[in-house]
Design a protein around this motif. Structure first.
Motif, PDB file in Angstrom:
ATOM      1  N   LEU A 185      51.592  45.090  30.832  1.00  0.00           N
ATOM      2  CA  LEU A 185      51.649  44.899  32.285  1.00  0.00           C
ATOM      3  C   LEU A 185      50.836  43.688  32.710  1.00  0.00           C
ATOM      4  CD1 LEU A 185      51.464  48.439  33.932  1.00  0.00           C
ATOM      5  CD2 LEU A 185      53.186  46.669  34.338  1.00  0.00           C
ATOM      6  N   LEU A 186      49.692  43.487  32.092  1.00  0.00           N
ATOM      7  CA  LEU A 186      48.865  42.321  32.425  1.00  0.00           C
ATOM      8  C   LEU A 186      49.610  41.031  32.121  1.00  0.00           C
ATOM      9  CD1 LEU A 186      46.165  41.023  33.255  1.00  0.00           C
ATOM     10  CD2 LEU A 186      45.429  41.260  30.871  1.00  0.00           C
ATOM     11  N   CYS A 187      50.225  40.960  30.947  1.00  0.00           N
ATOM     12  CA  CYS A 187      50.975  39.752  30.566  1.00  0.00           C
ATOM     13  C   CYS A 187      52.161  39.517  31.501  1.00  0.00           C
ATOM     14  CB  CYS A 187      51.443  39.866  29.119  1.00  0.00           C
ATOM     15  SG  CYS A 187      50.105  39.853  27.911  1.00  0.00           S
ATOM     16  N   GLU A 188      52.851  40.588  31.867  1.00  0.00           N
ATOM     17  CA  GLU A 188      54.006  40.453  32.754  1.00  0.00           C
ATOM     18  C   GLU A 188      53.595  40.044  34.162  1.00  0.00           C
ATOM     19  OE1 GLU A 188      55.878  44.242  32.512  1.00  0.00           O
ATOM     20  OE2 GLU A 188      56.944  43.790  30.640  1.00  0.00           O
ATOM     21  N   THR A 189      52.451  40.545  34.629  1.00  0.00           N
ATOM     22  CA  THR A 189      51.981  40.240  35.987  1.00  0.00           C
ATOM     23  C   THR A 189      51.413  38.835  36.065  1.00  0.00           C
ATOM     24  OG1 THR A 189      51.432  42.579  36.282  1.00  0.00           O
ATOM     25  CG2 THR A 189      50.483  41.027  37.868  1.00  0.00           C
ATOM     26  N   GLY A 190      50.745  38.399  35.007  1.00  0.00           N
ATOM     27  CA  GLY A 190      50.158  37.060  34.993  1.00  0.00           C
ATOM     28  C   GLY A 190      48.771  37.039  35.617  1.00  0.00           C
ATOM     29  N   SER A 191      48.008  36.016  35.281  1.00  0.00           N
ATOM     30  CA  SER A 191      46.615  35.950  35.725  1.00  0.00           C
ATOM     31  C   SER A 191      46.477  35.822  37.239  1.00  0.00           C
ATOM     32  CB  SER A 191      45.903  34.787  35.032  1.00  0.00           C
ATOM     33  OG  SER A 191      46.523  33.551  35.350  1.00  0.00           O
ATOM     34  N   ARG A 192      47.336  35.043  37.870  1.00  0.00           N
ATOM     35  CA  ARG A 192      47.177  34.770  39.308  1.00  0.00           C
ATOM     36  C   ARG A 192      47.484  36.006  40.159  1.00  0.00           C
ATOM     37  NH1 ARG A 192      49.355  28.477  39.911  1.00  0.00           N
ATOM     38  NH2 ARG A 192      48.507  27.774  37.917  1.00  0.00           N
ATOM     39  N   GLN A 193      48.601  36.654  39.863  1.00  0.00           N
ATOM     40  CA  GLN A 193      48.947  37.839  40.650  1.00  0.00           C
ATOM     41  C   GLN A 193      47.974  38.985  40.373  1.00  0.00           C
ATOM     42  OE1 GLN A 193      51.212  38.076  43.137  1.00  0.00           O
ATOM     43  NE2 GLN A 193      51.361  35.859  42.801  1.00  0.00           N
ATOM     44  N   THR A 194      47.508  39.083  39.131  1.00  0.00           N
ATOM     45  CA  THR A 194      46.515  40.113  38.810  1.00  0.00           C
ATOM     46  C   THR A 194      45.223  39.842  39.567  1.00  0.00           C
ATOM     47  OG1 THR A 194      47.448  40.441  36.605  1.00  0.00           O
ATOM     48  CG2 THR A 194      45.183  41.175  36.952  1.00  0.00           C
ATOM     49  N   TRP A 195      44.825  38.574  39.597  1.00  0.00           N
ATOM     50  CA  TRP A 195      43.606  38.198  40.334  1.00  0.00           C
ATOM     51  C   TRP A 195      43.739  38.559  41.812  1.00  0.00           C
ATOM     52  CZ3 TRP A 195      42.292  35.078  44.407  1.00  0.00           C
ATOM     53  CH2 TRP A 195      40.937  34.795  44.571  1.00  0.00           C
ATOM     54  N   LEU A 196      44.901  38.310  42.399  1.00  0.00           N
ATOM     55  CA  LEU A 196      45.116  38.641  43.815  1.00  0.00           C
ATOM     56  C   LEU A 196      44.979  40.138  44.058  1.00  0.00           C
ATOM     57  CD1 LEU A 196      48.119  36.281  44.697  1.00  0.00           C
ATOM     58  CD2 LEU A 196      45.756  36.078  45.512  1.00  0.00           C
ATOM     59  N   LYS A 197      45.476  40.924  43.132  1.00  0.00           N
ATOM     60  CA  LYS A 197      45.346  42.380  43.261  1.00  0.00           C
ATOM     61  C   LYS A 197      43.878  42.800  43.218  1.00  0.00           C
ATOM     62  CE  LYS A 197      49.829  43.530  41.092  1.00  0.00           C
ATOM     63  NZ  LYS A 197      50.373  44.426  42.145  1.00  0.00           N
ATOM     64  N   LEU A 198      43.128  42.212  42.282  1.00  0.00           N
ATOM     65  CA  LEU A 198      41.707  42.525  42.176  1.00  0.00           C
ATOM     66  C   LEU A 198      40.940  42.054  43.400  1.00  0.00           C
ATOM     67  CD1 LEU A 198      41.097  41.567  38.426  1.00  0.00           C
ATOM     68  CD2 LEU A 198      41.104  43.873  39.388  1.00  0.00           C
ATOM     69  N   ARG A 199      41.290  40.874  43.877  1.00  0.00           N
ATOM     70  CA  ARG A 199      40.613  40.285  45.044  1.00  0.00           C
ATOM     71  C   ARG A 199      40.812  41.142  46.288  1.00  0.00           C
ATOM     72  NH1 ARG A 199      36.929  35.986  46.356  1.00  0.00           N
ATOM     73  NH2 ARG A 199      37.229  35.611  48.589  1.00  0.00           N
ATOM     74  N   ALA A 200      41.993  41.749  46.399  1.00  0.00           N
ATOM     75  CA  ALA A 200      42.275  42.605  47.556  1.00  0.00           C
ATOM     76  C   ALA A 200      41.354  43.824  47.581  1.00  0.00           C
ATOM     77  CB  ALA A 200      43.735  43.046  47.540  1.00  0.00           C
ATOM     78  N   LYS A 201      40.878  44.222  46.398  1.00  0.00           N
ATOM     79  CA  LYS A 201      39.982  45.376  46.298  1.00  0.00           C
ATOM     80  C   LYS A 201      38.509  44.979  46.326  1.00  0.00           C
ATOM     81  CE  LYS A 201      42.896  48.879  45.555  1.00  0.00           C
ATOM     82  NZ  LYS A 201      42.913  50.130  46.358  1.00  0.00           N
ATOM     83  N   ASN A 202      38.233  43.753  45.868  1.00  0.00           N
ATOM     84  CA  ASN A 202      36.839  43.310  45.753  1.00  0.00           C
ATOM     85  C   ASN A 202      36.739  41.829  46.109  1.00  0.00           C
ATOM     86  OD1 ASN A 202      34.259  42.551  44.981  1.00  0.00           O
ATOM     87  ND2 ASN A 202      34.287  43.674  43.052  1.00  0.00           N
ATOM     88  N   LYS A 203      36.176  41.509  47.260  1.00  0.00           N
ATOM     89  CA  LYS A 203      36.089  40.140  47.748  1.00  0.00           C
ATOM     90  C   LYS A 203      35.107  39.285  46.946  1.00  0.00           C
ATOM     91  CE  LYS A 203      39.048  40.764  51.004  1.00  0.00           C
ATOM     92  NZ  LYS A 203      40.408  40.167  50.870  1.00  0.00           N
ATOM     93  N   HIS A 204      34.367  39.898  46.047  1.00  0.00           N
ATOM     94  CA  HIS A 204      33.421  39.140  45.231  1.00  0.00           C
ATOM     95  C   HIS A 204      34.064  38.581  43.959  1.00  0.00           C
ATOM     96  CE1 HIS A 204      30.109  40.302  47.800  1.00  0.00           C
ATOM     97  NE2 HIS A 204      30.436  41.575  47.666  1.00  0.00           N
ATOM     98  N   ILE A 205      35.325  38.950  43.713  1.00  0.00           N
ATOM     99  CA  ILE A 205      36.040  38.419  42.555  1.00  0.00           C
ATOM    100  C   ILE A 205      36.238  36.923  42.755  1.00  0.00           C
ATOM    101  CG2 ILE A 205      38.247  38.440  41.311  1.00  0.00           C
ATOM    102  CD1 ILE A 205      36.578  40.866  40.758  1.00  0.00           C
ATOM    103  N   GLY A 206      35.836  36.111  41.764  1.00  0.00           N
ATOM    104  CA  GLY A 206      35.888  34.659  41.923  1.00  0.00           C
ATOM    105  C   GLY A 206      36.670  33.938  40.848  1.00  0.00           C
ATOM    106  N   LEU A 207      36.377  32.647  40.732  1.00  0.00           N
ATOM    107  CA  LEU A 207      37.118  31.776  39.824  1.00  0.00           C
ATOM    108  C   LEU A 207      36.902  32.159  38.360  1.00  0.00           C
ATOM    109  CD1 LEU A 207      38.929  29.291  39.452  1.00  0.00           C
ATOM    110  CD2 LEU A 207      36.885  27.857  39.588  1.00  0.00           C
ATOM    111  N   LYS A 208      35.708  32.563  38.013  1.00  0.00           N
ATOM    112  CA  LYS A 208      35.423  32.930  36.623  1.00  0.00           C
ATOM    113  C   LYS A 208      36.315  34.091  36.180  1.00  0.00           C
ATOM    114  CE  LYS A 208      31.705  34.129  33.422  1.00  0.00           C
ATOM    115  NZ  LYS A 208      30.260  34.388  33.262  1.00  0.00           N
ATOM    116  N   THR A 209      36.566  35.039  37.076  1.00  0.00           N
ATOM    117  CA  THR A 209      37.446  36.164  36.742  1.00  0.00           C
ATOM    118  C   THR A 209      38.867  35.680  36.511  1.00  0.00           C
ATOM    119  OG1 THR A 209      36.099  37.706  38.016  1.00  0.00           O
ATOM    120  CG2 THR A 209      38.354  38.379  37.535  1.00  0.00           C
TER     121      THR A 209
END
Length: 207
Positions: A142-166
């Motif tokens: 699922l991670l590979c299919e979703t890709g890093s950018r869309q996965t990051w957006l999902k995480l960011r929606a839950k945690n505003k402290h998620i940044g570029l390093k993630t």
């Protein structure tokens, strides 16, 4: 431009029937991929194919040079073999062996995505695995299919402290790199997307 390396272009042209071949810089050379699956590597203007059953049989008849690189001053042999002049002159054989290399790489990736847990990937911890589960990313596949950018957006929606390093960590987890070892072009593209997505000042370094 560096990405117009003649061996890269020749390989893409001769192996075009395998699918859309993309290249990315890696360890001073170029990795060749089809749908993000690496099946060949170009080092010092020589093409190397990933080991496969068909390639091993060919290698047994005509010894091919393995890919060797230096790690901390020690030679390390990789599971890739050099396409020599005779093989370049036999396009049908080259295509057959390249297809075999691609299938072997695809099979390995399929097995890896089934058996590995998210926390087993580069850069990812048990805590990150739990965070990913909470946003619906419950497997490597699922991670590979979703890709890093869309996965990051999902995480960011839950945690505003998620940044570029993630974002770098997620991309590295998918591509098999430590986040600090991502190709420069990949880091620059992700950084530009990150700045644009958050409407940040591109002159300021963000983490």
């Amino acid at each position: 431009m560096k990405n117009r390396n003649p061996v890269v272009e020749q390989s893409k042209m001769q192996l075009a029937s395998l699918g859309k071949i993309e290249s990315r810089t890696q360890f001073g050379g170029y990795a060749l991929t089809v749908e993000k699956v690496t099946f060949a590597y170009i080092n010092e203007d020589a093409l190397y194919l990933r080991a496969s059953e068909a390639l091993q049989m060919y290698h047994a008849k005509r010894a091919l040079e393995p890919l060797v690189y230096s790690k901390r001053g020690m030679p390390v042999q990789l599971n890739y073999y050099k396409v020599d002049a005779k093989l370049w002159q036999d396009p049908e054989q080259l295509l057959r062996l390249s297809a075999s290399s691609l299938r072997a790489a695809q099979n390995e990736m399929a097995t890896r995505t089934v058996t590995l847990r998210l926390k087993d990937l580069p850069n990812l911890s048990l805590r990150m695995e739990m965070m990913l589960h909470k946003v619906g990313i419950s497997s490597v596949k699922l991670l590979c299919e979703t890709g890093s950018r869309q996965t990051w957006l999902k995480l960011r929606a839950k945690n505003k402290h998620i940044g570029l390093k993630t974002l770098f960590s997620l991309e590295g987890a998918i591509s098999g790199h430590h986040q600090a070892a991502l190709p420069v072009a990949t880091r620059e593209a992700l950084s530009a997307w990150y700045v644009k997505t958050l409407h940040l000042d591109p002159k300021v370094e963000h983490f």
